[in-house]
Enzyme design. Structure first.
Site: not given
Length: 830
Positions: A504-506
């Site tokens: 997540v988040e990249g």
């Protein structure tokens, strides 16, 4: 030939070798210090005068000096042709509008120093390393501690959620309003407090930390605070602070993960029958945390204005809006199942959802500005939430593994005495010290107003990757106790959840190979972005100003890298004395080498560099560990150079330079430099013979493992901020009790050991020798009682959970005491 000899001789009576040597020293000094061009010119005149050079040499030299120092001449004769050539060759990368927004998002912070080749270490040391305010500390010691006591990780896993009591407590204590100002009913805590709270919750229960961190990270509250209108703030923020409103933010979708610019969710501006402007929205999003229970949905979509109701543009670009989830056409309520970890991770869809244009965050004036909003918000969020989760898990691992290694016996010895166990223990303890240093250093910068996109990408990637290594090592050490799920198991849920943080988040692969160096090479370089911008805008004045400074930058860093390499950093200064000094010198050496080789990559690959992800990933590793090492140095100095912490500190620093060395070797082995690749292979040989760093020694690893098994201030300091249950019926509390009793009973164990060795007692487990030792006077009655308690606690601590078939098949929960039976609440529902 006579002219050449005269040019190389100083005043005729100085030996030729001394003349050459003196000239080389002067040139190296000018290059090492980065002297400006006019100083080089003056030095050249002085040299020519000292050599009694003929007049024509002075004339030629003066022409060159004028060309290079008189800017209009330089622009006309050199910079403009070079600029046209680079443009024709498409040498420098063109930057799309989306890429430009991402690069410009946030600010450049201390990573700019590390990228410079000549970092200002005083600035790095003077950056804030904050403590919590009294109010924030009281919240951590009060409501956060209480919430941790209310929630059992195992109970949450089996229940697949929290009790209503826990939800009510989170709302009452405003856990969803950590970042919201007090005037809107929030707590208005700092980034450091936000991070500390998430870390402590993560040390107790991963889904609990996720549930609290998401509303306080990238989402409606964060975006409203920075971009919302007063009306939007007054309408939403009080409800978000109190928990009456549950937010989510919908960004990711099936065809747009890390490449958010490819999103297909769309919106269209139209005029309603009442004459007002509205948006018609359609979306299909996934992996959206809290969406199923949300009341207000932040939505990213591409906005079109076909009737030009807002202006001349038809395609306005990515826009962010707030949508009440009870709006007709909004679909929420379903859940994904992310590896069985029960936090709300969900899809959401919308079909022909109509909302007023005032739903755009910031109003219609912010239409098309959503990508910038997201990039700037992510620049902050990546540095808080996931890093804090990793630190919480790391501290628990250090605490628990230190205890487990001291109480678990195999082959008649505590397993912590085995070198095979010491090796992963050293990684756990060393990483934990390093990560906590970087956590506080990063949030200190955020609290001072920095929004460093590159640093927070470094934090997100490295914290989650090192966190994954920590939990893997912990699982290896505890063995069967790690794979047997139940309330006694400290690590299984974290082990199960680690791929989520990686994703997540990249996604971590892209964060490392594209963002950290790909973005950093342009954003943090003192000249590269300005050169690219000048080329794109045909601005020869700006290009001239930056290009020649860039050339000087390369010369300086090449010289610094060379001299610092042959001196092993000793030519560099250190802002402090003591244990940190040698590491500051190595960091100066690293920075100079990194800056030079970064320019080699830019010069060799040009615009194709962003596609060379393997090389880019190695540069990212160097920049990452320069930053982590800087934070660790700051921690050691800020905490007063705690001698008890030296093993952790030295291990973390040695490991950082080892990772830097490994990345340099990969670059020198693989980089392609037209006509000169062979030279860099030779430099690689020198690098291996003269390394910046090597792996931490076995002796140092032994010291870290010993420190983890030694009660006292250092152990408490390294694991400070984690939730340590006082109840010996809790999993970690059980370890703690057994550890304390084992340490207290060490003198008694030594008595029994000597008695067995001398033959006064048989070779048998200590628990079977207590009565015999008491009868023979080897132990006193209090000693016998103490050793009995220690053995009972040790035996209890190493047990694993077991269930009846009904309990197992019905997936009932068990109480935190680990007694193998359902809690009363769950039993009543069966």
């Amino acid at each position: 030939m006579d002219t050449i000899v005269n040019l190389l001789g100083f005043f005729g009576d100085i030996p030729l070798w001394a003349s050459i040597g003196g000239a080389v020293v002067v040139l190296l000094m000018l290059a090492y210090t980065g002297a400006p061009l006019w100083v080089w010119a003056v030095a050249g005149y002085a040299g020519l005068a000292g050599l009694n050079a003929p007049g024509w040499i002075f004339i030629v030299y003066t022409v060159l000096v004028l060309i290079f120092n008189v800017k209009p001449l330089r622009r006309a004769l050199l910079s403009s042709p070079i600029m046209k050539l680079l443009d024709a060759l498409n040498f420098l990368p063109t930057i799309s509008e989306t890429e430009q927004t991402a690069i410009e998002a946030g600010t450049v912070w201390v990573e700019g120093e590390l990228f410079s080749g000549k970092p200002d270490f005083k600035r790095i040391l003077n950056e804030d390393y904050p403590n919590l305010t009294d109010k924030e500390q009281a919240f951590v010691d009060g409501p956060v501690e209480e919430l941790c006591k209310m929630v059992s990780d195992w109970d949450v896993m089996v229940r697949k959620g929290f009790t209503e009591e826990a939800w009510d407590y989170m709302r009452k204590q405003k856990f969803f309003g950590l970042i919201i100002p007090e005037k809107y009913g929030g707590l208005d805590f700092s980034a450091t407090a936000h991070s500390t709270i998430v870390a402590k919750l993560a040390s107790r229960c991963g889904p609990l930390a996720t549930t609290v961190m998401v509303p306080n990270s990238l989402g409606p509250a964060e975006l409203l605070l920075h971009y919302g209108t007063d009306e939007q703030k007054n309408n939403y923020l009080p409800g978000l602070a109190s928990g009456e409103e549950i937010p989510c933010f919908a960004l990711t979708e099936p065809f747009a993960g890390s490449d958010a610019g490819s999103m297909r969710s769309d919106g269209e501006v139209f005029k309603g029958k009442d004459g007002e402007l509205y948006l018609r929205l359609n979306w299909n999003k996934r992996y959206i945390t809290l969406a199923a229970i949300s009341t207000v949905l932040g939505l990213a979509f591409k906005l079109k204005d076909p009737e030009h109701l807002l202006g001349e543009e038809t395609n306005l670009g990515i826009t962010c809006a707030l949508i009440p989830t009870d709006t007709e056409g909004v679909e929420v309520g379903k859940r994904h199942d992310p590896l069985g970890i029960p936090f709300y991770n969900c899809p959401t869809r919308g079909e022909n959802v109509v909302v007023p244009i005032s739903a755009i965050i910031g109003g219609k004036e912010q239409a098309g500005n959503g990508w910038r909003m997201l990039m700037e918000s992510l620049a902050v969020g990546r540095g808080i939430s996931l890093p804090a989760q990793s630190v919480g898990g790391a501290k628990v691992a250090t605490r628990a593994i230190g205890a487990y290694a001291a109480i678990r016996e195999q082959f008649g010895l505590n397993i912590g005495k085995f070198e095979g166990i010491e090796e992963p223990m050293a990684r756990i303890g060393g990483y934990t010290y390093l990560l906590e240093a970087a956590r506080r250093y990063t949030t200190g910068g955020l609290d001072q107003g920095a929004k460093p996109a590159v640093v927070t990408a470094i934090a997100k990637y490295n914290f989650t990757e090192l966190g994954r290594e920590i939990v893997n090592d912990a699982m290896d050490i505890v063995g069967g106790a790690g794979i047997s799920r139940g309330p006694r198991n400290i690590f299984s849920s974290t082990y199960q959840a680690m791929p989520i943080a990686i994703t997540v988040e990249g996604a971590n692969i892209l964060t490392r190979t594209l963002m950290i160096f790909g973005q950093g090479a342009i954003r943090c370089h003192p000249y590269a972005y300005n050169e690219i911008d000048a080329l794109m805008n045909k601005d020869v004045t700006s290009f001239d100003e930056n290009f020649w400074k860039h050339i000087g930058h390369v010369v300086r860093n090449k010289t610094r890298a060379f001299l610092l390499s042959i001196s092993r950093g000793w030519l560099a200064g250190s802002p402090v004395s003591g244990p940190s000094a040698k590491y500051f010198r190595k960091l100066a050496w690293t920075s100079a080498s990194f800056a030079f080789f970064a320019d080699i990559a830019l010069g060799s690959y040009g615009g194709a560099l962003k596609m060379k992800e393997k090389i880019g990933g190695r540069y990212a590793d160097i920049l990452s560990f320069m930053y982590l090492a800087s934070a660790t140095l700051k921690r050691f100095e800020a905490e007063g150079r705690q001698q008890e912490d030296r093993p952790y500190f030295d291990w973390a620093m040695e490991y950082s330079f080892y990772r830097i060395q490994d990345a340099f070797e990969g670059i020198l082995r693989e980089i392609k430099v037209p006509g000169l690749s062979w030279a860099f292979r030779l430099i690689g040989v020198w690098s291996r013979l003269n390394p910046i760093g090597t792996k931490p020694t076995d002796k140092l690893g032994h010291q870290v493992a010993r420190a983890m098994q030694t009660p006292g201030a250092s152990r408490n300091r390294v694991t400070g901020g984690a939730f340590i249950p006082g109840d010996p019926k809790e999993a970690l509390g059980r370890y703690e009790q057994a550890f304390d009793l084992t340490i207290e009973a060490q003198p008694v164990y030594k008595k029994l050991y000597k008695a067995k060795k001398s033959g006064n007692l048989p070779k048998a487990p200590y628990s079977e020798l207590i009565e015999s030792a008491l009868e023979k006077g080897i132990l006193t009655s209090p000693e016998a009682d103490l050793i009995k308690k220690a053995e009972e606690a040790r035996a209890d601590a190493i047990q694993v959970d077991e269930f009846t078939l009904d309990e197992y098949m019905n997936e009932t929960t068990v109480s935190p005491t680990g007694d193998g039976f359902p809690t009363e609440e769950v039993a009543s529902k069966l």
